[in-house]
Design a protein around this motif. Structure first.
Motif, short mmCIF file in Angstrom:
data_model
loop_
_atom_site.label_atom_id
_atom_site.label_comp_id
_atom_site.label_asym_id
_atom_site.label_seq_id
_atom_site.Cartn_x
_atom_site.Cartn_y
_atom_site.Cartn_z
N LEU A 284 0.81 -1.23 0.00
CA LEU A 284 0.00 0.00 0.00
C LEU A 284 0.84 1.27 0.00
N LEU A 285 1.96 1.24 0.68
CA LEU A 285 2.78 2.45 0.74
C LEU A 285 3.48 2.73 -0.59
N ASN A 286 3.41 1.79 -1.51
CA ASN A 286 3.96 2.00 -2.84
C ASN A 286 2.86 2.30 -3.86
N LEU A 287 1.67 2.64 -3.34
CA LEU A 287 0.50 2.94 -4.17
C LEU A 287 -0.07 4.29 -3.76
N PRO A 288 -0.91 4.90 -4.62
CA PRO A 288 -1.57 6.15 -4.24
C PRO A 288 -2.48 5.94 -3.03
N PRO A 289 -2.66 6.98 -2.21
CA PRO A 289 -2.16 8.34 -2.39
C PRO A 289 -0.78 8.58 -1.76
N HIS A 290 -0.07 7.49 -1.42
CA HIS A 290 1.25 7.62 -0.81
C HIS A 290 2.33 7.77 -1.89
N HIS A 291 2.53 6.75 -2.71
CA HIS A 291 3.48 6.84 -3.81
C HIS A 291 2.73 7.02 -5.13
N LEU A 292 3.25 7.90 -5.97
CA LEU A 292 2.58 8.23 -7.24
C LEU A 292 3.40 7.81 -8.45
N SER A 293 4.62 7.32 -8.25
CA SER A 293 5.46 6.90 -9.37
C SER A 293 6.45 5.84 -8.91
N HIS A 294 6.93 5.05 -9.87
CA HIS A 294 7.92 4.01 -9.62
C HIS A 294 9.10 4.24 -10.56
N TRP A 295 10.34 4.15 -10.00
CA TRP A 295 11.54 4.57 -10.72
C TRP A 295 12.52 3.41 -10.89
N SER A 296 12.90 3.18 -12.13
CA SER A 296 13.94 2.20 -12.46
C SER A 296 15.27 2.93 -12.66
N ASP A 297 16.36 2.16 -12.76
CA ASP A 297 17.67 2.77 -13.05
C ASP A 297 17.63 3.49 -14.40
N LEU A 298 16.96 2.87 -15.38
CA LEU A 298 16.85 3.49 -16.70
C LEU A 298 16.18 4.85 -16.61
N CYS A 299 15.15 4.93 -15.80
CA CYS A 299 14.42 6.19 -15.65
C CYS A 299 15.30 7.24 -14.96
N LEU A 300 16.05 6.84 -13.95
CA LEU A 300 16.95 7.78 -13.26
C LEU A 300 18.02 8.31 -14.20
N ARG A 301 18.49 7.46 -15.10
CA ARG A 301 19.48 7.92 -16.08
C ARG A 301 18.89 8.97 -17.01
N GLN A 302 17.60 8.86 -17.29
CA GLN A 302 16.94 9.78 -18.22
C GLN A 302 16.86 11.20 -17.67
N ILE A 303 17.03 11.37 -16.36
CA ILE A 303 17.03 12.71 -15.78
C ILE A 303 18.10 13.57 -16.46
N GLY A 304 19.22 12.94 -16.78
CA GLY A 304 20.30 13.67 -17.44
C GLY A 304 20.01 14.02 -18.88
N GLU A 305 18.99 13.41 -19.47
CA GLU A 305 18.58 13.74 -20.84
C GLU A 305 17.54 14.86 -20.86
N ILE A 306 16.94 15.14 -19.72
CA ILE A 306 15.86 16.13 -19.65
C ILE A 306 16.33 17.44 -19.02
N PHE A 307 17.22 17.34 -18.03
CA PHE A 307 17.70 18.50 -17.29
C PHE A 307 19.20 18.70 -17.54
N PRO A 308 19.73 19.88 -17.23
CA PRO A 308 21.15 20.17 -17.49
C PRO A 308 22.06 19.56 -16.44
#
Length: 334
Positions: free
Chosen positions: A226-250
Motif C-alpha cells: 500500500l505504501l507504494n500505491l496512491p495516495p502515498h506513492h505516485l510513481s515508480h523509478w527504475s535505473d533506466l528512468c533515473l538515467r533519463q534525468i540527465g537527458e531532460i535537465f542540465p
C-alpha cells in the motif's frame, strides 16, 4: 466495472483510460501504456483496514486510477496523480511510529560520501531533518511541508522551512553545493517541476542526489504494498528512468548505487520471494481471500529464509537506489 465510466470527477474524460492519451509527467511523451486499472474503493478500503485511515479526501469522486508506463523514459506512474494530504502522513506517523521518519537510513551513508566538508546542503522533503546528523560539517537547510515534522525539527535545532522546492529555488537560485531528496520524488505529482526546482537551487557544478524506492528490486513483484500505491506513492523509478534525468535537465549522471537489503525490509523481501515463486505477481492490489491466505503462508515460509540472509554477502539488492547528477548548465524551462 464499466470501463467507459472510470472517472467520476469533473474534468476527467469519461472514456476508457486505454483510449486516452496520457502524457508522461517526467518527459512529457505521449507514448504511455496502460498496465493496470485500480479501483479507488479497494485502495481506500485497504488503507482504512491496514492504517486506520480512509483516504476519502484524497480520492473524492475518483472511481479508478491508471497505472501506466512511459515508453520513452521508463517512468511508471499513476494517473490521475492523487497525492496524500497532511492528514494521511500524520496518520502514518502515528501508526508506524519511528519507522516512518527513520533517524538513520542506508542511503544517508551512501550520500554522505558524495558530499565534501563545508559544502552547503539543501534537503528537500526532509521530514524532521534527520540527514543533518550525518553531515555535521556541512551547512544544512531542510524543506518540509508537514507541519508536525517542521515543528519537531525546530525542537532538534535544525533549520527546516515549510516551503516547496519551487518556492525556495525561486528565492534562492543557484545557492547550494548539494541538493538532495530521500524517498520524496515518488510522492510528488509534478515530478518535472520538482526536479527543475532542485536543479535551479544548485550552483553550476553542484550535485543533485536523489534516492527513491527501486523498481529494479523486489518491489516490482509486490502485491498489496500500500505504501507504494496512491495516495502515498505516485510513481515508480527504475535505473533506466533515473538515467533519463540527465537527458531532460542540465545535469550529468555521476553514479547510481543500490543499497543492500536492510533488516527492516527483510521480512517483506522473503514474503515477496515466496509469493512470487508460488504464482508470480498478478496485480498491484489483490484483496481476495485466496491472496490473504497465500500471504500468511508466504510470510511464515519467508521467516525461515530470513535466517539465511543475515550475512551481507548473501543479501540481494535492497529497497532503495541513490542517483547522483552533476549540474553542467543552466536550468531548462518547464
Amino acid at each position: 466495472m464499466n470501463s467507459q465510466n472510470n472517472y467520476c470527477t469533473a474534468g476527467y474524460s469519461m472514456v476508457s483510460p486505454a483510449r486516452r492519451h496520457v502524457a508522461c509527467p517526467l518527459c512529457r511523451s505521449a507514448e504511455t501504456q496502460l498496465l493496470e486499472e485500480i479501483p479507488a474503493s479497494q485502495l481506500s478500503d485497504s488503507y482504512r483496514r491496514v492504517f486506520g485511515y480512509p483516504p476519502s479526501q484524497e480520492f473524492a469522486d475518483i472511481c479508478s486510477i491508471d497505472y501506466r508506463r512511459c515508453g520513452e523514459c521508463d517512468l511508471r506512474f499513476f494517473h490521475p496523480p492523487v497525492a496524500g494530504t497532511e492528514s494521511l502522513y500524520n496518520a502514518l506517523r502515528i501508526q508506524m511510529g519511528d519507522h516512518y521518519y527513520m533517524q538513520d537510513k542506508p542511503e544517508y551513508e551512501i550520500a554522505r560520501h558524495w558530499i565534501g566538508e563545508g559544502q552547503s546542503v539543501l534537503d528537500v522533503g526532509c521530514g524532521v531533518g534527520a540527514f543533518a546528523a550525518a553531515i555535521p560539517q556541512s551547512p544544512y537547510t531542510g524543506l518540509e511541508l508537514n507541519s508536525g515534522a517542521v515543528a519537531e525539527a525546530k525542537l532538534l535545532g535544525r533549520e527546516v522551512l515549510k516551503e516547496t522546492i519551487e518556492e525556495h529555488s525561486a528565492k534562492q537560485p543557484g545557492q547550494y553545493d548539494v541538493v538532495c531528496s530521500f524517498q520524496v520524488l515518488e510522492h510528488v505529482s509534478d515530478v518535472r517541476g520538482f526536479l527543475a526546482g532542485c536543479c535551479a537551487a544548485l550552483k553550476t557544478g553542484g550535485l543533485l542526489i536523489t534516492c527513491v524506492p527501486s523498481f529494479d528490486s523486489y518491489l516490482s513483484s509486490q502485491t498489496n504494498a500500500l505504501l507504494n500505491l496512491p495516495p502515498h506513492h505516485l510513481s515508480h523509478w527504475s535505473d533506466l528512468c533515473l538515467r533519463q534525468i540527465g537527458e531532460i535537465f542540465p545535469v550529468r549522471l555521476e553514479g547510481i548505487e543500490h543499497e543492500l537489503l536492510a533488516d527492516v525490509h527483510l521480512d517483506s523481501y522473503t514474503t515477496t520471494l515466496v509469493m512470487t515463486a508460488f504464482r508470480g505477481r498478478r496485480h498491484l492490489l489483490d484483496t481476495s481471500l485466496a491472496n490473504r491466505l497465500l500471504t500468511r503462508v508466504s510470510w511464515k515460509l519467508g521467516k525461515v529464509l530470513s535466517g539465511a540472509l543475515q550475512a551481507d554477502s548473501m543479501r540481494p539488492r535492497g529497497h532503495s537506489v541513490v542517483a547522483s547528477h552533476r549540474k553542467v548548465g543552466e536550468s531548462v524551462g518547464l
